[in-house]
Motif scaffolding. Structure first.
Motif, PDB file in Angstrom:
ATOM      1  N   HIS A  29       0.853  -1.195   0.000  1.00 36.07           N
ATOM      2  CA  HIS A  29       0.000   0.000   0.000  1.00 36.07           C
ATOM      3  C   HIS A  29       0.884   1.238   0.000  1.00 36.07           C
ATOM      4  O   HIS A  29       0.749   2.121   0.863  1.00 36.07           O
ATOM      5  CB  HIS A  29      -0.928  -0.002   1.215  1.00 36.07           C
ATOM      6  CG  HIS A  29      -2.242  -0.689   0.967  1.00 36.07           C
ATOM      7  ND1 HIS A  29      -2.359  -2.052   0.884  1.00 36.07           N
ATOM      8  CD2 HIS A  29      -3.491  -0.202   0.737  1.00 36.07           C
ATOM      9  CE1 HIS A  29      -3.629  -2.369   0.628  1.00 36.07           C
ATOM     10  NE2 HIS A  29      -4.335  -1.267   0.535  1.00 36.07           N
ATOM     11  N   ASP A  38      -6.010  -3.136   4.058  1.00 37.59           N
ATOM     12  CA  ASP A  38      -7.390  -3.543   3.741  1.00 37.59           C
ATOM     13  C   ASP A  38      -7.996  -4.407   4.853  1.00 37.59           C
ATOM     14  O   ASP A  38      -9.206  -4.373   5.084  1.00 37.59           O
ATOM     15  CB  ASP A  38      -7.438  -4.321   2.415  1.00 37.59           C
ATOM     16  CG  ASP A  38      -7.054  -3.445   1.231  1.00 37.59           C
ATOM     17  OD1 ASP A  38      -6.954  -2.215   1.396  1.00 37.59           O
ATOM     18  OD2 ASP A  38      -6.852  -4.003   0.141  1.00 37.59           O
ATOM     19  N   GLY A 107     -12.876  -5.276   1.748  1.00 38.98           N
ATOM     20  CA  GLY A 107     -12.011  -4.100   1.826  1.00 38.98           C
ATOM     21  C   GLY A 107     -11.037  -3.997   0.675  1.00 38.98           C
ATOM     22  O   GLY A 107     -10.200  -3.088   0.654  1.00 38.98           O
ATOM     23  N   HIS A 159      -5.980   3.436  -4.822  1.00 37.95           N
ATOM     24  CA  HIS A 159      -5.237   2.528  -3.944  1.00 37.95           C
ATOM     25  C   HIS A 159      -4.282   3.315  -3.045  1.00 37.95           C
ATOM     26  O   HIS A 159      -3.413   4.036  -3.551  1.00 37.95           O
ATOM     27  CB  HIS A 159      -4.439   1.542  -4.815  1.00 37.95           C
ATOM     28  CG  HIS A 159      -3.699   0.507  -4.040  1.00 37.95           C
ATOM     29  ND1 HIS A 159      -4.330  -0.535  -3.398  1.00 37.95           N
ATOM     30  CD2 HIS A 159      -2.378   0.352  -3.795  1.00 37.95           C
ATOM     31  CE1 HIS A 159      -3.421  -1.287  -2.798  1.00 37.95           C
ATOM     32  NE2 HIS A 159      -2.239  -0.764  -3.015  1.00 37.95           N
ATOM     33  N   GLU A 164      -8.070   5.583   1.767  1.00 36.54           N
ATOM     34  CA  GLU A 164      -7.457   4.574   2.648  1.00 36.54           C
ATOM     35  C   GLU A 164      -6.481   5.211   3.643  1.00 36.54           C
ATOM     36  O   GLU A 164      -6.397   4.776   4.798  1.00 36.54           O
ATOM     37  CB  GLU A 164      -6.746   3.502   1.819  1.00 36.54           C
ATOM     38  CG  GLU A 164      -7.742   2.599   1.100  1.00 36.54           C
ATOM     39  CD  GLU A 164      -7.085   1.406   0.448  1.00 36.54           C
ATOM     40  OE1 GLU A 164      -7.681   0.323   0.500  1.00 36.54           O
ATOM     41  OE2 GLU A 164      -5.982   1.543  -0.135  1.00 36.54           O
TER      42      GLU A 164
END
Ligand SMILES: [Zn+2]
Length: 246
Positions: A29, A38, A107, A159, A164
């Motif tokens: 990530h 996630d 997720g 992403h 996030e």
């Protein structure tokens, strides 16, 4: 709410009919968020839903379909058909012990297989005359990608970006690295190119979106927004089924 910390006697006494399964991913990530991002997010959303519905909160299914991240170390993945079979077995075992609904809180956007899989599973239960329903809850499905606090649309914040990073700043700030990347790096490709290329080939640092726009407050608001949208979605499904089938 019941969890895997309870005993089978507790389940016998309360006989919950709804189970909630968080589905995460173990994949890169970017350099600012952990590979379990996630999982942390799905687990939190699932817990809030399970509390609200007085359901059985299952442990997070952590390793899923992350093959598009495989060139980044720390990424671990299942093949898509393996994930579908794992979900099928979980739903079947819950059905056998009297559960009537399995809510999958997804997720990870790369778990595309979940959608056609649950479409089939629900027909299988109908054909077997089993009173079981598998429901997929994800931002795009329950309508949470619109109307939330985020500045950038989900289509360009794909992403480890604004959404996030905000959620992780809210839920687990201790896991967010101080050097959140500045200056958006958006690949000049669309997401379908991930069928052919790895994420770290198209985005050098591995994120795709706007982490520099993240804040803990946006994360707090988005978590609330997601749960409200998911509950609305479940209510809509229940009302529609009652209207059409009774
Ligand atoms: Zn993610």
């Amino acid at each position: 709410m019941l969890t895997m910390s309870h005993t089978w006697r507790d389940f016998e006494q309360t006989r919950p009919q709804i189970a909630v399964l968080p589905v995460g991913a173990v994949e890169q990530h970017g350099s600012h968020l952990p590979v379990g991002t996630d999982c942390f997010i799905a687990a939190e959303f699932a817990e809030r839903l399970a509390l609200h519905l007085d359901a059985y909160l299952l442990p997070t299914l952590a390793i899923t379909c992350s093959i598009e991240h495989r060139k980044a170390l720390g990424t671990v993945y299942l093949r898509a058909d393996t994930l579908a079979l794992v979900i099928r077995d979980i739903a079947d075992s819950l059905c056998e012990s009297g559960f009537k609904q399995l809510l999958i809180v997804n997720g990870h956007g790369g778990n595309y297989i979940l959608k056609p899989a649950i479409r089939e599973f629900n027909r299988d239960y109908e054909d077997r005359q089993a009173e079981m329903e598998v429901v997929l809850l994800a931002g795009a499905i329950v309508g949470a990608n619109a109307g939330g606090p985020n500045q950038h649309p989900a289509s360009s914040d794909v992403h480890a970006g604004e959404k996030e990073t905000s959620l992780m700043l809210h839920l687990h700030p201790e896991l967010v690295r101080e050097s959140v990347p500045g200056g958006s790096v958006l690949p000049e490709v669309d997401q379908s190119m991930l069928d052919y290329l790895d994420m770290t080939e198209t985005c050098a640092d591995g994120y795709w979106g706007y982490p520099e726009s993240a804040s803990p407050e946006k994360g707090r608001l988005f978590a609330e927004h997601f749960v409200a949208c998911a509950l609305d979605y479940l209510d809509k499904l229940k009302r529609l089924k009652a209207k059409l089938r009774n």
